[in-house]
Design an enzyme around this catalytic site. Structure first.
Site, mmCIF file in Angstrom:
data_model
loop_
_atom_site.group_PDB
_atom_site.id
_atom_site.type_symbol
_atom_site.label_atom_id
_atom_site.label_comp_id
_atom_site.label_asym_id
_atom_site.label_seq_id
_atom_site.Cartn_x
_atom_site.Cartn_y
_atom_site.Cartn_z
ATOM 1 N N SER A 68 0.632 -1.210 0.064
ATOM 2 C CA SER A 68 0.127 0.131 0.062
ATOM 3 C C SER A 68 0.840 1.214 -0.155
ATOM 4 O O SER A 68 1.937 1.094 0.692
ATOM 5 C CB SER A 68 -0.975 0.186 1.275
ATOM 6 O OG SER A 68 -1.607 1.157 1.359
ATOM 7 N N TYR A 125 -1.333 -0.566 10.146
ATOM 8 C CA TYR A 125 -1.584 -0.680 9.021
ATOM 9 C C TYR A 125 -0.419 -0.581 8.052
ATOM 10 O O TYR A 125 0.030 -1.307 7.296
ATOM 11 C CB TYR A 125 -3.040 -0.477 8.215
ATOM 12 C CG TYR A 125 -3.155 -0.732 6.732
ATOM 13 C CD1 TYR A 125 -3.815 -1.806 6.340
ATOM 14 C CD2 TYR A 125 -2.921 0.310 5.780
ATOM 15 C CE1 TYR A 125 -3.904 -2.125 4.928
ATOM 16 C CE2 TYR A 125 -3.336 0.200 4.661
ATOM 17 C CZ TYR A 125 -3.597 -1.313 4.062
ATOM 18 O OH TYR A 125 -3.890 -1.334 2.824
#
Ligand code: NAP
Length: 250
Positions: A145, A159
Site C-alpha cells: 500500500s 496498517y
C-alpha cells in the site's frame, strides 16, 4: 492436472482480488478464489469466470490462521494438481485511531493477517514452485500500500507498518529465490474504490480523498489488477524484487 497455469488469489472474493481473478482467467490462468466469510461473493467470481469459459474454484480459508493456509494450498493441489502463481492480496484495515489509542489485540490481528498470513502463503507457494523443491517456477505478487511510504498518521499507522513489512519481505524473498525460477514483486495501491474503506468505518473515503490525489480521483480495482496480472505474466520475466506504485501519483 490443469493444462493451464494455476493462480491462487487470497481475498479473491471482492475488491482488488476479485478483479485479479477475473482478469487472470481472461489471460489464461485457472484461478483459486480464496475468501474468508463471503462465500456468495466468491461463488459469484467463480461463476463469472466459468460463464466466460474459464476455470475457477472457491477456497475458504482465513489467512490469519496458519492451519487454514496449509489447507488452502492442499485444496489447490487436489483440485488443480499444480500452482504457478500466488497473489497475496487478503488484507485488513481497522478504525481510524492514533497509536496511543491502539489495543494489543488490534495490533496482533493486523500483523497476523497482513504480514504473517502473506509470509506463510508465500512459504507454501515457494515449497511448490521453487526449482530447489522440484517445482517448475512461478510468480508471487504481494499487495502492499502507499501507506507503507506515507505512514498514515492518525488513520492507521499499524496498517502502514504492516505494509512496510510486506515491502521488505518482497525484496528479501525475491533475492532469496531469484535463481529458483520464482519471481516476487509487490504492488502499492493508492486510494482505491473498494469495500475496504467501509470496513474501516469510512465508506466514502475513496471519493472524499480525491483532492489529495494528484490525478484527483481514486483508482479502480481493475487498474490495480492490470498491474498485478502484468507482474505475474511472462512479459515481466526480468522483473523481481520490484515494488510498483499504482496510486495516481500519490
Ligand atoms: P476489500 O474490498 O475489503 O476485500 C478484502 C478481501 O480480502 C475480501 O475478498 C475478503 O474476503 C478477503 N479477506 C479479508 N480478510 C481475510 C482473511 N483473514 N483471510 C482471507 N481473506 C480475507 O479489500 P481491497 O480494498 O480489495 O484490498 C485488497 C488488498 O489491497 C489489501 O491487502 C489492502 O490492504 C490492499 N490495499 C487496498 C487499498 C484500497 O484503497 N482499497 C489501498 C492500498 C492497499 P470476504 O469476501 O470473504 O470477506
Amino acid at each position: 492436472m490443469s493444462d493451464k497455469p494455476v493462480l491462487l488469489v487470497t481475498g479473491g472474493s471482492r475488491g482488488i482480488g476479485a478483479a485479479v481473478c477475473v482478469l487472470a482467467a481472461q489471460k489464461g490462468w485457472a484461478v483459486a478464489v480464496n475468501y474468508v466469510s463471503n462465500q456468495a461473493a466468491a461463488d459469484a467470481v467463480v461463476a463469472e469466470i466459468r460463464a466466460a469459459g474459464g476455470e475457477a474454484v472457491a477456497v475458504r480459508g482465513d489467512v490469519g490462521v496458519a492451519a487454514d493456509i496449509d489447507a488452502m494450498f492442499v485444496a489447490v493441489d487436489k483440485h488443480f494438481g499444480r500452482i504457478d502463481g500466488l497473489v497475496n492480496n487478503a488484507g485488513v484495515i481497522d478504525l481510524s485511531q492514533r497509536v496511543d489509542e491502539m489495543s494489543a489485540e488490534r495490533l496482533e490481528r493486523m500483523m497476523r493477517v497482513n504480514v504473517i498470513g502473506s509470509i506463510l502463503a508465500a512459504r507454501e507457494a515457494v515449497r511448490r514452485m521453487s526449482t530447489r523443491h522440484g517445482g517448475k517456477g512461478g510468480a508471487i505478487v504481494n499487495i502492499s500500500s502507499m501507506a507503507a511510504v506515507i505512514g498514515s498518521p492518525s488513520l492507521y499507522v499499524d496498517y502502514a507498518a504492516s505494509k512496510a513489512a510486506i515491502d521488505t519481505f518482497t525484496v528479501g524473498l525475491a533475492r532469496e529465490v531469484a535463481t529458483e525460477g520464482v519471481r516476487v514483486n509487490a504492488v502499492r495501491p493508492g486510494i482505491i474504490d473498494t469495500d475496504i474503506h467501509a470496513s474501516g468505518g469510512e465508506p466514502d473515503r475513496a471519493h472524499r480523498s480525491a483532492s489529495m490525489i494528484p490525478m484527483q480521483r481514486p483508482g479502480t480495482a481493475q487498474e490495480v489488477a492490470d498491474a498485478i496480472v502484468y507482474l505475474l505474466s511472462s512479459p515481466a520475466s526480468y522483473i523481481t524484487g520490484a515494488i510498483l506504485n499504482v496510486s495516481g501519483g500519490r
